[in-house]
Design a protein around this motif. Structure first.
Motif, PDB file in Angstrom:
ATOM      1  N   ARG A 294      38.982  50.790 -62.275  1.00 19.61           N
ATOM      2  CA  ARG A 294      37.525  50.415 -62.626  1.00 19.61           C
ATOM      3  C   ARG A 294      37.071  50.767 -64.098  1.00 19.61           C
ATOM      4  O   ARG A 294      36.417  50.097 -64.555  1.00 19.61           O
ATOM      5  CB  ARG A 294      36.292  51.405 -61.610  1.00 19.61           C
ATOM      6  N   ARG A 297      38.046  47.674 -66.654  1.00 22.97           N
ATOM      7  CA  ARG A 297      37.729  46.366 -66.365  1.00 22.97           C
ATOM      8  C   ARG A 297      36.405  46.282 -67.376  1.00 22.97           C
ATOM      9  O   ARG A 297      35.478  47.077 -67.439  1.00 22.97           O
ATOM     10  CB  ARG A 297      37.125  46.336 -65.085  1.00 22.97           C
ATOM     11  N   LEU A 299      33.208  44.351 -68.496  1.00 18.08           N
ATOM     12  CA  LEU A 299      32.186  43.463 -67.636  1.00 18.08           C
ATOM     13  C   LEU A 299      31.304  42.584 -68.840  1.00 18.08           C
ATOM     14  O   LEU A 299      30.996  43.300 -69.699  1.00 18.08           O
ATOM     15  CB  LEU A 299      31.302  44.462 -66.688  1.00 18.08           C
ATOM     16  N   GLU A 303      27.691  40.464 -65.279  1.00 14.83           N
ATOM     17  CA  GLU A 303      28.328  41.089 -64.442  1.00 14.83           C
ATOM     18  C   GLU A 303      27.450  42.629 -64.317  1.00 14.83           C
ATOM     19  O   GLU A 303      27.113  43.124 -63.352  1.00 14.83           O
ATOM     20  CB  GLU A 303      29.955  41.344 -64.599  1.00 14.83           C
ATOM     21  N   GLN A 411      27.584  37.875 -56.940  1.00 12.57           N
ATOM     22  CA  GLN A 411      28.617  38.537 -57.916  1.00 12.57           C
ATOM     23  C   GLN A 411      29.101  39.816 -57.904  1.00 12.57           C
ATOM     24  O   GLN A 411      30.342  40.032 -58.152  1.00 12.57           O
ATOM     25  CB  GLN A 411      27.864  37.967 -59.243  1.00 12.57           C
ATOM     26  N   ILE A 415      32.824  41.323 -57.645  1.00 12.40           N
ATOM     27  CA  ILE A 415      33.274  42.280 -58.308  1.00 12.40           C
ATOM     28  C   ILE A 415      33.938  43.389 -57.757  1.00 12.40           C
ATOM     29  O   ILE A 415      35.109  44.004 -57.831  1.00 12.40           O
ATOM     30  CB  ILE A 415      32.286  42.834 -59.163  1.00 12.40           C
ATOM     31  N   GLN A 416      33.098  44.036 -56.814  1.00  8.98           N
ATOM     32  CA  GLN A 416      33.644  44.851 -55.866  1.00  8.98           C
ATOM     33  C   GLN A 416      34.694  44.867 -54.918  1.00  8.98           C
ATOM     34  O   GLN A 416      35.558  45.394 -54.643  1.00  8.98           O
ATOM     35  CB  GLN A 416      32.527  45.542 -55.198  1.00  8.98           C
ATOM     36  N   ASP A 418      37.153  42.652 -55.676  1.00 12.11           N
ATOM     37  CA  ASP A 418      38.137  42.691 -56.567  1.00 12.11           C
ATOM     38  C   ASP A 418      38.772  43.934 -56.850  1.00 12.11           C
ATOM     39  O   ASP A 418      39.895  44.183 -56.613  1.00 12.11           O
ATOM     40  CB  ASP A 418      37.900  41.765 -57.810  1.00 12.11           C
TER      41      ASP A 418
END
Length: 656
Positions: A294, A297, A299, A303, A411, A415-416, A418
């Motif tokens: 996390r 990543r 964003l 996002e 969206q 993301i979550q 993934d």
């Protein structure tokens, strides 16, 4: 680890005087224009060291403490206005007075005055071992010309999918993240100064937990309690007796010291134990790898906006299950239902206009029953069509905003999802055999217990968590009963509107005729939709019940009749014969109705429930007749000889 203290509070106009606060902290006599009094709190045993740091575009008068805070109170006129922020910070004992002052001024310049605030600083050294500083900060920025600027500005912003005027801060001074950054900056600067002076001690702005320290933090005592505990401790030393705390929090702090002492002992014991290095590394790497997924990543703005929207709606930390719940709430929430309801109203009115226009083409007089005047029909029609177009436009705009919100929720969920797949892949070899829900619950199990589920337990564990979540979800029977009642209520509403339409026609009140027609169309559309849903549920109930009855249930279409049969089956009271069970149920519900006759004490809801029960009783009676007729036909089918004789000799007299 050295001692670190940094706290912040807001002084508001309702409960504080900025001039009085500045006079107390600086030890000066200051005149307050607000109440016409001179603020004087007596001389201190050690005079405070005071400074004022100002931003570049501030006027010269801010360097005058009395005028500065009087001007603040003039500009902050609202009753609950924020007039100042006070920062209280401890100065490290390991540094001398000059180093402490240099540290404080550098910190206040870099974090406050350079950012647009006036910082009124007072260093207190009343207690030798407790050097500390009070920093009063202005809340309002200055314009380029030296005049006071605005703290807030109204802007158009999307709130829950709707554009609204909202008030936003023009600075980040009130944000939690800014306060956290100030604390970090102060701790970093202290450590830098300690390092420069060759002092090994260090401080941290973080809690023991965030530092990874196995210790319990103590509770900071209020001044009165602290002074009282100090006197008791000094007296115990003079009398050569053990010190025992006397205040409530003093006693708690003593218990915390004992707990920390025990933790230190346990830590020493752990050092003496032999630990599997491979197990430690593996356990450590799993947790670290999950954190990195996390934190690493990056964003983009879209996002970030999507995740921010989900966080605001859920008011919690966002993970896969939270994102999923927010998406479901948007799809099935009140706003979507309102949009759907408006769409039904628009469709029903369009249907009404189509019927009225067709009637007008056949016979202009027929439009009276739709609420139109034949001679003014076209003008009235244009007005209604224009109104519908306005409603349609508004409905489309609302639908577009809802779609935008739903896109953001999608969206955020992507993301979550993934994140969850990657976290799962850290714990397990493959993600191909599991749904995202199963992967999420397996990851959460590791985070909560620091243990990895066996692969053959992943699916069953997710099912158990799903069942916990679905406890409040209505059962098929509850859903069916609710839909059935809705159909019944809508049918009654249609009948009521038909009566009102007839009454309005007699009175030639065509506006009421039109409104009644509109509601009839609307209720009919809603009823048709519910009946479609009900038909599917009825089919499921019938298939489920057929397992327990030898005779057919195909002739029973009444949902409530099937639900009553299901209730008997669930309670172990079914006879296995449809006609027998229906007969018992019919007697029970008839008795319930007769035992409580309707009177004036019935509320409208109770009246509806009673009428629904009467409707159910009627449906049961019809179902009972159908079941008996079906059994009679089945009986004759079993005796082909009797059936043949009846067909051969129908209408003839037999010789005996």
């Amino acid at each position: 680890m050295g001692y670190f203290y940094f706290s912040s509070q807001i002084l508001n106009r309702m409960n504080h005087s900025a001039v009085a606060a500045a006079a107390y902290r600086s030890g000066e006599l200051l005149y307050s224009e607000r109440d016409g009094l001179t603020k004087n709190y007596g001389e201190r045993t050690v005079a405070p060291e005071c400074f004022i740091l100002a931003p570049k575009n501030a006027p010269e008068w801010v360097n005058n403490r009395e005028r500065l805070w009087n001007e603040v109170e003039k500009i902050e006129k609202q009753k609950n206005a924020q007039i100042a922020r006070e920062i209280r910070l401890a100065l490290p004992n390991d540094l001398n007075n000059d180093d402490q002052k240099e540290l404080l001024l550098q910190f206040c310049k870099e974090n406050f005055s350079d950012e647009g605030m006036v910082a009124d600083i007072a260093i207190h050294r009343d207690k030798e071992n407790n050097p500390h500083a009070h920093v009063m900060l202005t809340m309002r920025p200055f314009n380029e010309d030296g005049s006071w600027g605005n703290k807030r500005q109204k802007v158009d912003k999307e709130v829950n999918g709707v554009m609204k005027k909202v008030s936003i801060h023009l600075t980040n001074w009130n944000e939690k993240e800014t306060l956290v950054q100030w604390r970090k900056n102060y701790a970093d600067l202290i450590n830098e100064k300690l390092k420069d002076r060759g002092i090994e001690d260090r401080v941290s702005h973080e809690s023991y937990k965030n530092q990874g320290l196995d210790r319990v933090p103590g509770i900071r005592l209020e001044r009165t309690a602290f002074q009282y505990e100090t006197r008791v401790k000094e007296q115990a030393i003079r009398n050569n007796v053990p010190y025992e705390p006397v205040t409530y929090y003093g006693k708690i702090n003593e218990e915390i010291k004992q707990i920390n002492s025990e933790l230190d002992k346990l830590k020493e014991l752990k050092k003496q134990q032999v630990v599997s290095l491979s197990e430690y590394k593996n356990e450590k790497s799993l947790s670290e790898q999950l954190d990195v997924i996390r934190s690493s990543r990056k964003l983009n703005d879209g996002e970030k906006t999507a995740l921010s929207m989900v966080a605001q709606r859920s008011k919690s930390y966002v993970d896969y299950i939270i994102a999923k719940q927010v998406k479901d709430e948007i799809e099935n929430g009140k706003w979507n239902k309102k949009i759907e309801s408006e769409k039904v109203k628009i469709t029903s009115e369009k249907n009404l206009l189509n019927k009225a226009f067709k009637a007008y083409q056949d016979d202009p007089k027929q439009v009276l029953k739709y609420g139109f005047t034949p001679s003014k029909f076209m003008d009235q029609m244009k007005e209604k069509v224009s109104h519908i177009k306005t409603l349609e436009q508004k409905n489309m705009e609302d639908l577009s905003k809802l779609k935008m919100l739903l896109d953001k929720a999608d969206q955020a969920l992507d993301i979550q999802s993934d994140f969850t797949r990657k976290e799962f892949s850290v714990l397990y070899q493959s993600t191909n055999n599991y749904s995202v829900d199963e992967m999420y619950h397996a990851v959460q199990y590791f985070k909560e217990t620091n243990k990895v589920l066996r692969e053959d337990e992943v699916s069953s564990y997710a099912v158990s968590k799903y069942k916990e979540h679905e406890k409040n979800t209505p059962s098929l029977a509850e859903q069916t009963r609710n839909i059935s009642k809705s159909v019944f209520i809508l049918d009654r509403a249609i009948q009521k509107q038909m009566k009102e339409r007839l009454s309005a026609l007699k009175e030639q009140n065509f506006d009421l005729v039109y409104e009644a027609n509109k509601k009839i169309e609307q209720f009919t559309l809603q009823k048709d939709r519910h009946e479609k849903d009900l038909a599917g549920n009825v089919q499921l109930l019938r298939v489920n019940l057929q397992k327990y009855y030898s005779d057919s249930l195909d002739h029973i279409t009444n949902a409530e009749v099937l639900l009553r049969l299901q209730d008997r089956q669930d309670n172990g009271m079914s006879s296995g014969r449809v006609d027998q069970d229906l007969n018992v149920i019919h007697q029970q519900i008839t008795k319930e109705i007769n035992d409580k006759p309707m009177d004036n004490s019935f509320t409208p809801d109770q009246q509806v429930e009673r009428q629904y029960s009467q409707s159910v009783a009627s449906g049961l009676f019809q179902a009972l007749e159908q079941a008996q007729r079906a059994n009679e036909n089945k009986k004759h089918e079993k005796d082909p000889t009797e059936k043949k004789q009846r067909r051969r000799y129908r209408g003839q007299e037999l010789d005996h």
